[in-house]
Motif scaffolding. Structure first.
Motif, PDB file in Angstrom:
ATOM      1  N   ASN A 140       0.827  -1.219   0.000  1.00  0.00           N
ATOM      2  CA  ASN A 140       0.000   0.000   0.000  1.00  0.00           C
ATOM      3  C   ASN A 140       0.861   1.269   0.000  1.00  0.00           C
ATOM      4  O   ASN A 140       0.635   2.210   0.762  1.00  0.00           O
ATOM      5  CB  ASN A 140      -0.958  -0.002   1.199  1.00  0.00           C
ATOM      6  N   GLU A 142       1.115   3.667  -2.008  1.00  0.00           N
ATOM      7  CA  GLU A 142       0.501   4.956  -2.383  1.00  0.00           C
ATOM      8  C   GLU A 142       0.227   5.822  -1.157  1.00  0.00           C
ATOM      9  O   GLU A 142       0.209   7.058  -1.246  1.00  0.00           O
ATOM     10  CB  GLU A 142      -0.803   4.727  -3.145  1.00  0.00           C
ATOM     11  N   ASP A 155       5.730   2.697  -7.856  1.00  0.00           N
ATOM     12  CA  ASP A 155       4.906   1.512  -7.613  1.00  0.00           C
ATOM     13  C   ASP A 155       4.277   1.010  -8.902  1.00  0.00           C
ATOM     14  O   ASP A 155       4.351   1.657  -9.944  1.00  0.00           O
ATOM     15  CB  ASP A 155       3.820   1.811  -6.570  1.00  0.00           C
TER      16      ASP A 155
HETATM   17 MG    MG Z   1      -0.788  -1.681  -3.773  1.00  0.00          MG
END
Ligand code: MG
Ligand code: PRP
Length: 210
Positions: A140, A142, A155
């Motif tokens: 995660n 972001e 990413d």
């Molecule tokens: Mg992700």
């Protein structure tokens, strides 16, 4: 210990790319075990083919170190791993990109970059003669751009849904990726009679992808 108990040990990434890997191998005629228990981490019967369900970043490790004979993994992860495996087939599935991502209001210099791909990110920075601190995160990623933990993140973008949901901007595509069939170098020699025809069929099927 798993060595010698199965004709072939296959490492597949759990999650969204598992089914593509499974279907590619089954479609090439490999007698894969059925997936009866969805909580099982190892599928298969002794004397047959076994499947190890792994985090994608662990697939190259298991194949390089010879615990798994073969595996399916994105070349983004392969690049990051730096592992030495044979990579005979681009399966073409799981297309995604590694991108530089920012918050739309972040405009200053990029001093800190958060990522699950620290080696890849360091290489990009080196190639461009840029300096930034790399913060390694486990998932995660972001959130780092959203919360200000980092000035930008590197990413995976696949459908773009995660970026849209977070209101982040894809500044630049740094690399493209698709799923690769990978093979342990020693297994390729020892299990040649099984693996050579499998590689040929995977190649033939990959060429007929829409
Ligand atoms: Mg992700
Ligand atoms: C991956 C990746 C992105 C997202 C991209 O996360 O890290 O966040 O998928 O896909 P999208 O463009 O289709 O939204 P994932 O949830 O697989 O795992 P993570 O916990 O490692 O971030």
């Amino acid at each position: 210990m798993i060595r010698g108990r199965f004709t072939l040990v296959v490492a597949l990434p759990k999650g969204r790319n598992f089914a593509d890997g499974y279907n590619a191998l089954a479609g090439a005629g490999l007698a894969l075990p059925t997936l009866e228990n969805e909580r099982a981490l190892l599928h298969g019967q002794e004397g047959g083919v076994a499947i190890l369900e792994l985090r994608n970043h662990d697939v190259p490790t298991y194949v390089d170190l010879g615990i798994a004979d073969v595996g399916v993994v994105g070349n983004d992860v392969l690049l990051e791993s730096g592992r030495d495996v044979y990579e005979p087939v681009d399966l073409g599935t799981g297309a995604c990109r590694l991108s530089l991502i920012r918050h739309p209001q972040a405009t200053g210099p990029i001093r800190r970059i958060a990522t699950k791909y620290p080696r890849f990110t360091a290489q990009v920075l080196r190639e461009r003669g840029l300096a930034a601190d790399i913060i390694e995160l486990a998932g995660n990623v972001e959130l780092a751009a959203l919360t200000g933990l980092a000035d930008a993140v590197v990413d995976v973008v696949q459908t773009g849904a995660t970026l849209r949901a977070a209101g982040l901007v894809e500044l630049e595509v740094l690399a493209h990726s698709t799923a690769r069939f990978i093979v342990n170098r020693q297994s390729l020699k020892l299990k040649r009679d099984l693996l050579r025809p499998l590689i040929e069929r995977l190649r033939a099927n990959a060429h007929t992808l829409p």
